[in-house]
Structure formats: structure tokens, C-alpha cells
Design a protein around this motif. Structure first.
Motif, PDB file in Angstrom:
ATOM      1  N   VAL A 205       0.843  -1.205   0.000  1.00 26.69           N
ATOM      2  CA  VAL A 205       0.000   0.000   0.000  1.00 26.69           C
ATOM      3  C   VAL A 205       0.878   1.255   0.000  1.00 26.69           C
ATOM      4  CG1 VAL A 205      -1.877  -1.169   1.202  1.00 26.69           C
ATOM      5  CG2 VAL A 205      -0.138   0.054   2.536  1.00 26.69           C
ATOM      6  N   PRO A 206       0.312   2.386  -0.386  1.00 28.96           N
ATOM      7  CA  PRO A 206       1.088   3.635  -0.367  1.00 28.96           C
ATOM      8  C   PRO A 206       1.391   4.087   1.063  1.00 28.96           C
ATOM      9  CG  PRO A 206      -0.900   3.840  -1.730  1.00 28.96           C
ATOM     10  CD  PRO A 206      -1.025   2.586  -0.940  1.00 28.96           C
ATOM     11  N   LEU A 207       2.510   4.762   1.225  1.00 25.99           N
ATOM     12  CA  LEU A 207       2.833   5.438   2.483  1.00 25.99           C
ATOM     13  C   LEU A 207       3.630   6.694   2.138  1.00 25.99           C
ATOM     14  CD1 LEU A 207       3.009   5.786   5.533  1.00 25.99           C
ATOM     15  CD2 LEU A 207       4.994   4.256   5.532  1.00 25.99           C
ATOM     16  N   LEU A 208       3.011   7.837   2.332  1.00 26.71           N
ATOM     17  CA  LEU A 208       3.659   9.121   2.055  1.00 26.71           C
ATOM     18  C   LEU A 208       3.682   9.940   3.338  1.00 26.71           C
ATOM     19  CD1 LEU A 208       1.568   8.410  -0.535  1.00 26.71           C
ATOM     20  CD2 LEU A 208       2.776  10.353  -1.481  1.00 26.71           C
ATOM     21  N   ILE A 209       4.842  10.513   3.637  1.00 26.43           N
ATOM     22  CA  ILE A 209       4.988  11.364   4.815  1.00 26.43           C
ATOM     23  C   ILE A 209       5.602  12.687   4.374  1.00 26.43           C
ATOM     24  CG2 ILE A 209       6.029  11.630   7.090  1.00 26.43           C
ATOM     25  CD1 ILE A 209       6.114   8.621   7.362  1.00 26.43           C
ATOM     26  N   ARG A 210       4.955  13.785   4.763  1.00 28.42           N
ATOM     27  CA  ARG A 210       5.472  15.106   4.424  1.00 28.42           C
ATOM     28  C   ARG A 210       5.627  15.930   5.697  1.00 28.42           C
ATOM     29  NH1 ARG A 210       4.629  20.478   3.413  1.00 28.42           N
ATOM     30  NH2 ARG A 210       5.417  21.294   1.427  1.00 28.42           N
ATOM     31  N   TYR A 211       6.861  16.328   5.968  1.00 29.36           N
ATOM     32  CA  TYR A 211       7.156  17.233   7.081  1.00 29.36           C
ATOM     33  C   TYR A 211       8.544  17.802   6.828  1.00 29.36           C
ATOM     34  CZ  TYR A 211       7.360  19.099  11.832  1.00 29.36           C
ATOM     35  OH  TYR A 211       7.434  19.936  12.930  1.00 29.36           O
ATOM     36  N   PRO A 212       8.636  18.973   6.196  1.00 24.82           N
ATOM     37  CA  PRO A 212       9.927  19.509   5.739  1.00 24.82           C
ATOM     38  C   PRO A 212      10.985  19.593   6.820  1.00 24.82           C
ATOM     39  CG  PRO A 212       8.111  20.800   4.835  1.00 24.82           C
ATOM     40  CD  PRO A 212       7.514  19.858   5.832  1.00 24.82           C
ATOM     41  N   ALA A 213      10.584  19.753   8.069  1.00 25.60           N
ATOM     42  CA  ALA A 213      11.569  19.899   9.136  1.00 25.60           C
ATOM     43  C   ALA A 213      12.358  18.618   9.382  1.00 25.60           C
ATOM     44  CB  ALA A 213      10.878  20.344  10.424  1.00 25.60           C
ATOM     45  N   CYS A 214      11.797  17.470   8.983  1.00 19.31           N
ATOM     46  CA  CYS A 214      12.454  16.183   9.271  1.00 19.31           C
ATOM     47  C   CYS A 214      12.758  15.350   8.031  1.00 19.31           C
ATOM     48  CB  CYS A 214      11.576  15.346  10.200  1.00 19.31           C
ATOM     49  SG  CYS A 214      11.441  15.964  11.883  1.00 19.31           S
ATOM     50  N   PHE A 215      11.935  15.479   6.995  1.00 17.65           N
ATOM     51  CA  PHE A 215      12.041  14.575   5.864  1.00 17.65           C
ATOM     52  C   PHE A 215      12.332  15.357   4.580  1.00 17.65           C
ATOM     53  CE2 PHE A 215       8.920  12.735   8.836  1.00 17.65           C
ATOM     54  CZ  PHE A 215       9.626  11.601   9.213  1.00 17.65           C
ATOM     55  N   GLN A 219      12.629  11.945  -0.838  1.00 20.78           N
ATOM     56  CA  GLN A 219      13.327  10.806  -0.246  1.00 20.78           C
ATOM     57  C   GLN A 219      12.458   9.557  -0.346  1.00 20.78           C
ATOM     58  OE1 GLN A 219      14.192  11.230   3.918  1.00 20.78           O
ATOM     59  NE2 GLN A 219      15.668   9.570   3.954  1.00 20.78           N
ATOM     60  N   ARG A 220      13.047   8.444  -0.716  1.00 19.36           N
ATOM     61  CA  ARG A 220      12.312   7.195  -0.875  1.00 19.36           C
ATOM     62  C   ARG A 220      12.903   6.127   0.031  1.00 19.36           C
ATOM     63  NH1 ARG A 220       8.953   5.206  -4.974  1.00 19.36           N
ATOM     64  NH2 ARG A 220       8.813   2.939  -5.064  1.00 19.36           N
ATOM     65  N   VAL A 221      12.084   5.480   0.799  1.00 17.49           N
ATOM     66  CA  VAL A 221      12.507   4.386   1.677  1.00 17.49           C
ATOM     67  C   VAL A 221      12.277   3.070   0.941  1.00 17.49           C
ATOM     68  CG1 VAL A 221      12.094   3.207   3.869  1.00 17.49           C
ATOM     69  CG2 VAL A 221      11.971   5.703   3.749  1.00 17.49           C
ATOM     70  N   THR A 222      13.322   2.304   0.737  1.00 17.76           N
ATOM     71  CA  THR A 222      13.214   1.091  -0.075  1.00 17.76           C
ATOM     72  C   THR A 222      12.970  -0.159   0.756  1.00 17.76           C
ATOM     73  OG1 THR A 222      15.627   0.834  -0.041  1.00 17.76           O
ATOM     74  CG2 THR A 222      14.663   2.041  -1.899  1.00 17.76           C
ATOM     75  N   GLN A 223      13.346  -0.133   2.042  1.00 23.37           N
ATOM     76  CA  GLN A 223      13.115  -1.332   2.833  1.00 23.37           C
ATOM     77  C   GLN A 223      11.648  -1.430   3.251  1.00 23.37           C
ATOM     78  OE1 GLN A 223      14.999   1.255   3.888  1.00 23.37           O
ATOM     79  NE2 GLN A 223      14.944   1.499   6.116  1.00 23.37           N
ATOM     80  N   GLN A 224      11.271  -2.632   3.647  1.00 33.45           N
ATOM     81  CA  GLN A 224       9.882  -2.863   4.019  1.00 33.45           C
ATOM     82  C   GLN A 224       9.557  -2.182   5.347  1.00 33.45           C
ATOM     83  OE1 GLN A 224       8.558  -6.905   5.125  1.00 33.45           O
ATOM     84  NE2 GLN A 224       6.992  -6.701   3.542  1.00 33.45           N
ATOM     85  N   VAL A 225       8.395  -1.555   5.395  1.00 34.35           N
ATOM     86  CA  VAL A 225       7.891  -0.967   6.632  1.00 34.35           C
ATOM     87  C   VAL A 225       6.463  -1.465   6.838  1.00 34.35           C
ATOM     88  CG1 VAL A 225       9.311   1.103   6.446  1.00 34.35           C
ATOM     89  CG2 VAL A 225       7.024   1.103   5.464  1.00 34.35           C
ATOM     90  N   GLN A 226       5.932  -1.194   8.023  1.00 38.95           N
ATOM     91  CA  GLN A 226       4.579  -1.608   8.361  1.00 38.95           C
ATOM     92  C   GLN A 226       3.821  -0.423   8.964  1.00 38.95           C
ATOM     93  OE1 GLN A 226       4.354  -5.883   9.979  1.00 38.95           O
ATOM     94  NE2 GLN A 226       6.290  -5.140  10.795  1.00 38.95           N
ATOM     95  N   LEU A 227       2.503  -0.507   8.937  1.00 39.26           N
ATOM     96  CA  LEU A 227       1.707   0.565   9.524  1.00 39.26           C
ATOM     97  C   LEU A 227       1.972   0.701  11.017  1.00 39.26           C
ATOM     98  CD1 LEU A 227      -1.742   0.218   7.696  1.00 39.26           C
ATOM     99  CD2 LEU A 227       0.249   1.597   7.090  1.00 39.26           C
ATOM    100  N   THR A 228       2.376  -0.381  11.678  1.00 43.10           N
ATOM    101  CA  THR A 228       2.692  -0.289  13.103  1.00 43.10           C
ATOM    102  C   THR A 228       3.909   0.589  13.362  1.00 43.10           C
ATOM    103  OG1 THR A 228       3.899  -2.387  12.891  1.00 43.10           O
ATOM    104  CG2 THR A 228       1.650  -2.493  13.751  1.00 43.10           C
ATOM    105  N   ASP A 229       4.695   0.868  12.305  1.00 36.46           N
ATOM    106  CA  ASP A 229       5.851   1.763  12.458  1.00 36.46           C
ATOM    107  C   ASP A 229       5.436   3.231  12.561  1.00 36.46           C
ATOM    108  OD1 ASP A 229       7.769  -0.331  12.257  1.00 36.46           O
ATOM    109  OD2 ASP A 229       7.582  -0.301  10.080  1.00 36.46           O
ATOM    110  N   LEU A 230       4.210   3.542  12.188  1.00 41.76           N
ATOM    111  CA  LEU A 230       3.795   4.945  12.165  1.00 41.76           C
ATOM    112  C   LEU A 230       3.742   5.546  13.561  1.00 41.76           C
ATOM    113  CD1 LEU A 230       1.008   5.065   9.428  1.00 41.76           C
ATOM    114  CD2 LEU A 230       3.323   5.996   9.330  1.00 41.76           C
ATOM    115  N   PHE A 231       3.221   4.808  14.521  1.00 42.14           N
ATOM    116  CA  PHE A 231       3.064   5.353  15.878  1.00 42.14           C
ATOM    117  C   PHE A 231       4.405   5.783  16.466  1.00 42.14           C
ATOM    118  CE2 PHE A 231       2.349   4.519  20.540  1.00 42.14           C
ATOM    119  CZ  PHE A 231       1.636   5.682  20.768  1.00 42.14           C
ATOM    120  N   PRO A 232       5.427   4.917  16.499  1.00 48.08           N
ATOM    121  CA  PRO A 232       6.724   5.383  17.033  1.00 48.08           C
ATOM    122  C   PRO A 232       7.363   6.469  16.174  1.00 48.08           C
ATOM    123  CG  PRO A 232       6.919   3.159  16.131  1.00 48.08           C
ATOM    124  CD  PRO A 232       5.460   3.474  16.187  1.00 48.08           C
TER     125      PRO A 232
END
Length: 248
Positions: A205-215, A219-232
């Protein structure tokens, strides 16, 4: 933080504990949606409201173009809420029956297929999965067009909301996250909708994060992530740590 939620998804409701902690949570699947998670009625008013909600959910709600409906309530809540805020908005447009307006549907349709014909294709996954309604490759091609149109309509709606945040001069100091809980099977693996499968058609599924102060932009993240990673991730961005919970 002011905690605000807008949802057209009846699974994301009080009964499942999802509304816990929200000051305002608008339930768009209801005919007379309650803005507060704790709002309730009693007696005849409760029974009447339940009947109206059931009718609305079955007859009106599935055919609505949801993104503009959700955006209206998001803008209304944010215009009234002082910063800082936490807004949780759910969009339903890419769920069956994929009810995108004809202006979005027409460019995706195969040749010699009208929007009316495409909308006549079976939308009940259980009818297909149980073998009661056979569906051809052409049928799924038409259904794919409706799904793509729903994505295009949703993309335009989210773009309009982003523009609104920019106009209010709060976009660049707002952590914006866009993601999805699942994809769809459209004939792949002999399946339809999003049940009975853990294939990439549902998990990727798509996952896009926008926050100029940090990201950094792009930038593209190639490794696998999960929705559970969003909270931390959100806690890290805000510089927050959870208090330790003592075990009894």
C-alpha cells in the motif's frame, strides 16, 4: 493537542474502541452523524435514529463521492480548532462500489464501454466468490477502470485538501501522513475485494509522509515498513516518549 476525527467507515466506531480519546469524531456513515464519540440517544429517538442510519447506509451512502464529503468536515473542524491538533481522516472512495464521478471514470474506461455499462458490472464480492455470479476478464477490466477512477478522484480530493492547508499557512508545520490499510483484489488469485488473501495486491500500500523539518522532499525508503511503524515515527518527530507502564 485537539483530537479530531472524520470517518465514513462504520468499523472505525465506538463499538470497536477506535473513537477513544477523540474530542470530536464525525461518523459520516450515519444519516444524522454524531460529532462526539460519546453522543447517544435513548428510547424512541434512538430507535428512529438507528432505522434512519440503516436506511442511509444501505441506500444512499454507497453511491456518494466520499472524498469531498470528508474534506468538508475536515476543513470545518480544523477551522474551528486551535493548534496544535491531531486530525484522523478516513476516505472510503476506493472501497466498493468505487463510485467515482463520470468525469474521472471516462478516461479509464476501455474502448466501447460507457460509464453506465461499467457501473452495471457486479459489485458484490460474495456473489463472485461463491460462484453465483461468474465474471469474465472483461468484467474485471471494467471494474479495474472504476477502481482507478476512484483513486484518481481521491487523489484530486486530497490534493485539494493539501492546497487548503497551504493557503492557511499551516502545511509546512503539519506532519502529513497518507497511507492505506489494504489494497484490492480485482480478479487476481481468483479473488475480489480484500478478504481471504495476504498477497501483495492487498499488502503493498502507499505510504507518504510530508514534514519539511524532518524529511527531505523526494526521499524514498526502499526497505519494508509496516503501519505499526507509524506510531513510534510520530512520537520521534514530536520528541515524545511514552511513560513506562508498570506490570501488576
Amino acid at each position: 493537542y485537539r483530537t479530531l476525527g472524520v470517518s465514513p467507515n462504520s468499523w472505525m466506531s465506538d463499538e470497536f474502541g477506535v473513537t477513544h480519546g477523540f474530542e470530536h469524531y464525525v461518523k459520516l456513515w450515519q444519516y444524522r452523524h454524531s460529532a462526539l464519540a460519546s453522543a447517544s440517544a435513548s428510547g424512541w429517538a434512538h430507535r428512529l435514529n438507528k432505522r434512519l442510519n440503516h436506511w442511509y447506509m444501505r441506500q444512499i451512502f454507497p453511491s456518494r463521492n466520499q472524498v469531498w464529503h470528508v474534506n468538508h468536515h475536515v476543513r470545518t473542524l480544523l477551522a474551528q480548532a486551535p493548534e496544535p491538533f491531531f486530525m484522523y481522516a478516513i476516505y472510503w472512495d476506493t472501497h466498493l462500489p468505487y463510485a467515482a464521478p463520470d468525469t474521472y471514470l471516462a478516461p479509464w474506461l476501455p474502448q466501447n464501454l460507457t460509464p453506465r455499462q461499467a457501473r452495471a458490472i457486479n459489485r458484490d464480492p460474495w456473489q463472485y466468490l461463491t460462484g453465483r455470479v461468474p465474471m469474465s476478464e472483461h468484467d474485471f477490466q471494467a471494474l479495474q477502470s472504476c477502481y482507478d477512477a476512484a483513486i484518481a478522484s481521491l487523489d484530486a480530493g486530497i490534493g485539494a485538501l493539501v492546497d487548503w492547508l497551504r493557503q492557511r499557512q499551516i502545511l509546512d508545520h503539519t506532519l502529513l501522513i497518507i497511507t492505506s490499510d489494504h489494497g484490492e483484489n480485482l480478479g487476481e488469485h481468483g479473488l475480489m475485494s480484500h478478504a481471504y488473501s495476504l498477497h501483495d495486491t492487498l499488502l503493498h500500500v502507499p505510504l507518504l509522509i510530508r514534514y519539511p523539518a524532518c524529511f527531505p522532499a523526494g526521499q524514498r525508503v526502499t526497505q519494508q515498513v509496516q503501519l505499526t511503524d507509524l506510531f513510534p515515527t510520530i512520537l520521534d518527530v514530536l520528541g515524545l516518549t511514552l511513560p513506562e507502564v508498570r506490570q501488576p
